[in-house]
Design a protein around this motif. Structure first.
Motif, PDB file in Angstrom:
ATOM      1  N   UNK A 118      -6.976   4.516   7.257  1.00 56.19           N
ATOM      2  CA  UNK A 118      -6.277   5.261   8.434  1.00 56.19           C
ATOM      3  C   UNK A 118      -5.127   6.134   7.970  1.00 56.19           C
ATOM      4  N   UNK A 119      -4.321   5.924   6.793  1.00 53.06           N
ATOM      5  CA  UNK A 119      -3.554   6.575   6.381  1.00 53.06           C
ATOM      6  C   UNK A 119      -3.967   8.037   5.409  1.00 53.06           C
ATOM      7  N   UNK A 120      -5.035   7.308   4.805  1.00 54.73           N
ATOM      8  CA  UNK A 120      -5.638   8.558   3.996  1.00 54.73           C
ATOM      9  C   UNK A 120      -6.439   9.708   4.728  1.00 54.73           C
ATOM     10  N   UNK A 160       0.789  -1.108   0.004  1.00 51.02           N
ATOM     11  CA  UNK A 160       0.060  -0.019  -0.268  1.00 51.02           C
ATOM     12  C   UNK A 160       0.968   1.326  -0.145  1.00 51.02           C
ATOM     13  N   UNK A 161       0.395   2.315  -0.585  1.00 50.99           N
ATOM     14  CA  UNK A 161       1.016   3.623  -0.479  1.00 50.99           C
ATOM     15  C   UNK A 161       0.878   4.358   0.842  1.00 50.99           C
ATOM     16  N   UNK A 162       1.911   5.044   1.246  1.00 52.91           N
ATOM     17  CA  UNK A 162       1.540   5.816   2.436  1.00 52.91           C
ATOM     18  C   UNK A 162       2.840   6.871   2.555  1.00 52.91           C
ATOM     19  N   UNK A 163       2.254   7.608   3.505  1.00 48.52           N
ATOM     20  CA  UNK A 163       3.451   8.908   3.883  1.00 48.52           C
ATOM     21  C   UNK A 163       4.389   8.136   4.699  1.00 48.52           C
ATOM     22  N   UNK A 164       5.904   8.717   4.763  1.00 47.89           N
ATOM     23  CA  UNK A 164       6.923   8.102   5.620  1.00 47.89           C
ATOM     24  C   UNK A 164       6.304   7.969   6.875  1.00 47.89           C
ATOM     25  N   UNK A 165       6.508   6.853   7.472  1.00 49.77           N
ATOM     26  CA  UNK A 165       6.046   6.482   8.698  1.00 49.77           C
ATOM     27  C   UNK A 165       7.028   5.383   9.412  1.00 49.77           C
ATOM     28  N   UNK A 166       7.189   5.510  10.920  1.00 55.05           N
ATOM     29  CA  UNK A 166       7.934   4.445  11.374  1.00 55.05           C
ATOM     30  C   UNK A 166       7.858   4.476  12.890  1.00 55.05           C
ATOM     31  N   UNK A 167       8.446   3.682  13.761  1.00 56.40           N
ATOM     32  CA  UNK A 167       8.346   3.845  15.321  1.00 56.40           C
ATOM     33  C   UNK A 167       9.465   4.757  15.856  1.00 56.40           C
TER      34      UNK A 167
END
Length: 164
Positions: free
Chosen positions: A147-149, A47-54
């Motif tokens: 949720x990302x959208x 899926x496409x997303x914005x940069x995200x991480x822990x």
């Protein structure tokens, strides 16, 4: 089935597995000078997303967003504002290693507005299969988890931080 880690996101699904953990992540909402949004395609769910991480021990949440953006896309950014805090229990993420369910996470995400200060788009194969700047009018052509959208739509449509 592959032994690779796989991620399955659930949204408003009464049949989703019950969370076993709650973790904080950071994301960055980055627009270029043409108003295009930085997106990447995740390797663990396609899926496409914005940069995200822990968020890691010893770093602030904004430092985590900046680090994750560089690690996933090759782009260096600085945080300049807040899109919002997204913590709804309606979003649950299940992580599988092969056939084994390792963790079911209920995420807490702090999404920052960020501006590009350097770098060149360089997808990191372990994180992103593709990275690109996307015109917001074209977002409906990209498979993006709801949720990302919601984060993206709030970043595009409001300057007031979101809290939920």
């Amino acid at each position: 089935m592959s032994r690779a880690t796989r991620r399955v996101d659930y949204w408003r699904d009464p049949n989703a597995p019950k969370p076993t953990s709650r973790r904080t992540s950071a994301s960055v909402f980055v627009l270029d000078k043409q108003g295009r949004l930085l997106l990447l395609r995740r390797v663990d769910n396609d899926l496409w997303t914005i940069p995200t991480g822990g968020v890691k021990k010893g770093e602030t949440v904004s430092q985590a967003g900046v680090r994750e953006c560089h690690e996933e896309t090759g782009i260096t950014v600085e945080a300049v504002g807040l899109v919002g805090v997204f913590s709804t229990p309606e979003h649950v993420i299940a992580y599988y290693h092969g056939d084994r369910l390792d963790e079911v996470r209920q995420p807490i995400n702090i999404c920052f507005r960020a501006r590009m200060v350097g770098g060149v788009i360089t997808p990191q194969a372990s994180e992103a299969s593709e990275v690109r700047w996307v015109d917001p009018r074209d977002l409906d052509h990209y498979p993006i988890h709801p949720a990302l959208r919601a984060r993206i739509d709030h970043g595009l449509n409001s300057r007031t931080p979101y809290f939920a």
